[in-house]
Write a protein that holds these residues in place. Structure first.
Motif, PDB file in Angstrom:
ATOM      1  N   SER A  66       0.813  -1.221   0.000  1.00  0.00           N
ATOM      2  CA  SER A  66       0.000   0.000   0.000  1.00  0.00           C
ATOM      3  C   SER A  66       0.846   1.270   0.000  1.00  0.00           C
ATOM      4  CB  SER A  66      -0.929   0.010   1.215  1.00  0.00           C
ATOM      5  OG  SER A  66      -0.197   0.235   2.415  1.00  0.00           O
ATOM      6  N   ARG A 107       1.135   2.190  -3.676  1.00  0.00           N
ATOM      7  CA  ARG A 107      -0.173   2.141  -4.331  1.00  0.00           C
ATOM      8  C   ARG A 107      -1.133   3.198  -3.786  1.00  0.00           C
ATOM      9  NH1 ARG A 107      -2.215  -2.889  -2.733  1.00  0.00           N
ATOM     10  NH2 ARG A 107      -3.285  -1.788  -1.031  1.00  0.00           N
ATOM     11  N   ASP A 108      -1.221   3.303  -2.459  1.00  0.00           N
ATOM     12  CA  ASP A 108      -2.223   4.168  -1.836  1.00  0.00           C
ATOM     13  C   ASP A 108      -1.668   5.480  -1.305  1.00  0.00           C
ATOM     14  OD1 ASP A 108      -4.005   2.081  -2.299  1.00  0.00           O
ATOM     15  OD2 ASP A 108      -3.679   1.210  -0.311  1.00  0.00           O
ATOM     16  N   HIS A 109      -0.396   5.485  -0.914  1.00  0.00           N
ATOM     17  CA  HIS A 109       0.157   6.657  -0.247  1.00  0.00           C
ATOM     18  C   HIS A 109       1.271   7.343  -1.035  1.00  0.00           C
ATOM     19  CE1 HIS A 109      -2.112   5.623   3.387  1.00  0.00           C
ATOM     20  NE2 HIS A 109      -1.751   4.367   3.161  1.00  0.00           N
TER      21      HIS A 109
END
Length: 703
Positions: free
Chosen positions: A458, A461-463
């Motif tokens: 993540s 991908r997310d941060h």
């Protein structure tokens, strides 16, 4: 990471002045080439009426366009014969708007001031006065907003504003403070007039930006042009010398300071203390401090930080008490430093006193000091106290959350660390790379394999955070705990950068714990090439050979150590009791209570043997010599624990600091000692914190 700076040690100010293309490492100085190759550093001044219309914002070159208000069609309703000249289109401002902007800035309501400024932008053509522009500059600096800077400068250009010397310097400062050094440098080079304030502003900006060599070049050019300098300039250049770790240049500046008669200036003195400390000359730093006519809070903080920087923790603590007794006001930085020093010394009593003084001096809500307290309490086994301090903080930043997450992780309470991380995200706090290091370490310590992989994936991908070598090392450790050595090796090979020493060290540890001789040997050879003088790399491989019965290979490692002149030093452990540190070496009988201590160790060994303890015959881990094998029962950590049990109340926790990583035998013994004595024992060794309680350790027997 330590950086070799030997090439700089003989550099003088004259060499910096004459060598324009000076070879510099990219991590120390922003660029080894000129910032603007099209500009002449001889500063041949060109003059024009409107210097702002020569500015081209660096951000515009990247396609970022500031909002330009569309000019409204001018309607002449009073005199149809009047021509539409530029003068007639300029509207006199509403005095109320400009006055309100200035009042908002005066009250530090910068965002509201810039929102009000938007009215002027949308309407266009207002004749804004110098005082309003000055207030807008302060608002931009207060917010550190690049967008706001572009808006204000764009408005100045469109309205033909002619800045005087003062306003030119203010606009230059605005660019510097907002980190727009490219634009600031262009603006400085194009200034029709430059005074000492102009030079100080751009030089200080370069130093803050890390471009120390360019700062020195401008400093020398300024000296030639103005033949003048003030104490503030010297303080800035001393900071530049500290940034380059050039003590020889720092000494030359010190000499100039004395000749100019500003050596007693408080800013110069504090800069000299900081410079000598960072350059490794703590004696000179102490000499400057002793010579200060008035020792201020900043001066005390600088010398305390200098001692702490070089590992002189006890001396730093002693200086703190001298500061207290001198009557000088202590600030939140003072207490933050002392709490961190107490963390290094495992000094619970001193930390509690610092905590009380922190509240007594009115810094009970300070975010920096409270974060240091969270870090201290969580590291040394008092996680409930850490949680209490954290809960009472009215304002928390990312560092505060990181400290608490890492604290639960170090305690082996990974599930709770993960829950706090989730809570952090729910409260819309933005995690950074340290946050993920803390939560990945927590997953590793508690063997939360699935969650660890989720967090690792993540990150990017997310941060939008690229995993660094330290994150890869955590994942290698996590895979090693699961016995997935092939996957750990594949992770190293698939990293988007060259594997670092800590990644190979994690694989070496995983190989030792899982008994993989070949992979351990391969990882050790990689480490030899990267850190040929680091003793622990050889020792871990030596342990692998010993545990595998490879006596010939173990002898070859010992031969290599002798050839390189590397010697395994005796382990040293210390414990603080009643605010006094007690140091023990393995087999040490010099302590005044030696007989009582050895009797206590013998009784403890007898007691834990009833719970299954058996002395390990082959356990060199990690950095102990052969003599210590003969005194295995009396290793330094066992002596320190015995002393603590004798001299503290029943049930009170013990905090031990050890110079080396703890060996297998002592690790097994301390788990059982914690069980039979019903004590909580925290040991900080060379690798991590070990929290022993009820017969188990927070590391899960993986270190």
């Amino acid at each position: 990471m330590e950086v070799p700076l030997a090439r700089y040690k003989s550099i003088s100010l004259d060499q910096i002045q004459t060598s324009f293309r000076f070879p510099v490492p990219s991590h120390k100085v922003f660029s080894a080439k000129p910032l603007f190759s099209g500009y002449s550093f001889g500063f041949n001044r060109r003059k024009w009426s409107y210097p702002f219309d020569k500015i081209k914002c660096f951000s515009l070159e990247q396609g970022l366009q500031p909002r330009r208000p569309k000019p409204k069609p001018y309607r002449n309703t009073t005199n149809p014969e009047l021509k539409e000249t530029g003068e007639t289109r300029v509207k006199k401002p509403s005095v109320g708007i400009c006055s309100q902007i200035e009042k908002l800035v005066l009250c530090n309501r910068f965002r509201e001031a810039l929102e009000l400024f938007e009215i002027l932008e949308l309407e266009g053509g207002f004749d804004v006065g110098l005082s309003t522009y000055d207030a807008l500059v302060s608002a931009c600096v207060g917010l550190g907003s690049v967008r706001a800077v572009k808006r204000v400068v764009n408005y100045m250009i469109n309205n033909g504003f002619e800045p005087d010397q003062y306003m030119s310097n203010r606009v230059l400062l605005m660019h510097v403070k907002c980190g727009m050094m490219f634009d600031a440098r262009k603006l400085f080079d194009e200034m029709p007039e430059r005074n000492l304030v102009s030079w100080n502003t751009i030089i200080a900006g370069l130093v803050d930006f890390g471009d120390y060599l360019e700062a020195f070049r401008l400093f020398l050019t300024m000296w030639e042009e103005l033949s003048d300098c003030e104490s503030r300039t010297f303080a800035t250049m001393i900071r530049a010398a500290a940034g380059l770790e050039l003590v020889s240049v720092g000494r030359q500046l010190h000499s100039c300071v004395v000749k100019m008669g500003v050596e007693e200036d408080i800013f110069v003195s504090c800069a000299l203390i900081d410079m000598y400390s960072k350059c490794g000359s703590i004696e000179d730093a102490q000499w400057v401090f002793d010579d200060m006519p008035e020792k201020t809070t900043v001066g005390w903080n600088s010398i305390i930080a200098g001692y702490a920087l070089h590992g002189y923790s006890e001396e730093a603590l002693s200086m703190f008490y001298e500061m207290r007794d001198s009557g000088v006001r202590m600030d939140h930085f003072t207490f933050s430093m002392i709490i961190r020093i107490c963390s290094r010394l495992a000094s619970t009593e001193h930390a509690k006193q610092a905590h009380a003084a922190l509240i007594r001096h009115g810094f009970g809500l300070d975010i920096v000091a409270n974060t240091a307290l969270v870090d201290f309490y969580s590291k040394w086994g008092r996680i409930e106290d850490a949680q209490h301090v954290f809960n009472r903080m009215s304002c928390k930043n990312t560092i505060s959350w990181n400290a608490l997450i890492a604290g639960y992780g170090n305690q082996g309470r990974g599930a709770e660390a993960v829950e706090i991380f989730d809570q952090m995200l729910r409260e819309r706090m933005r995690p950074n790379h340290v946050t993920f290091l803390a939560v990945l370490s927590a997953c590793s310590y508690s063997r939360l394999y699935e969650r660890g992989w989720e967090f690792f994936q993540s990150m990017s991908r997310d941060h939008k955070i690229k995993p660094r070598a330290m994150h890869y090392a955590c994942m290698i450790e996590l895979l090693g705990q699961e016995g997935l050595l092939d996957e750990a090796f594949a992770l190293i090979r698939g990293a988007p950068f060259k594997p670092t020493a800590n990644m190979w060290a994690a694989l070496l540890t995983a190989s030792r714990v899982n008994g993989n001789l070949e992979l351990g040997k391969f990882a050790a050879e990689k480490l030899y090439g990267m850190e040929p003088e680091k003793l622990s790399n050889y020792v871990v491989l030596l342990n692998i050979y010993n545990q595998s019965g490879k006596s010939k290979e173990a002898a070859a490692v010992l031969q290599t150590l002798r050839r390189k002149g590397l010697r395994m030093l005796p382990t040293c452990s210390w414990i603080e009791v009643n605010r006094q540190s007690h140091v023990f070496l393995s087999g040490d009988k010099c302590h005044v209570q030696a007989n009582e201590i050895y009797q206590k160790v013998d009784s403890l060994m007898l007691e834990i043997s009833k719970h299954g303890y058996v002395t390990e015959e082959k356990t060199l881990l990690p950095d102990v010599d052969e003599q210590e094998q003969r005194v295995l029962m009396y290793h330094s950590e066992k002596l320190a624990i015995a002393f603590g049990l004798i001299n503290t109340k029943n049930g009170s926790p013990l905090q031990i600091v050890q110079s080396h990583r703890i060996c297998n035998d002592c690790h097994n013994a301390i788990k059982l000692i914690a069980l039979v004595t019903r004590r909580e024992i925290v040991v900080r060794d060379a690798s991590r914190f070990h929290h022993f309680k009820d017969g188990s350790c927070s590391c899960g027997d993986y270190w």
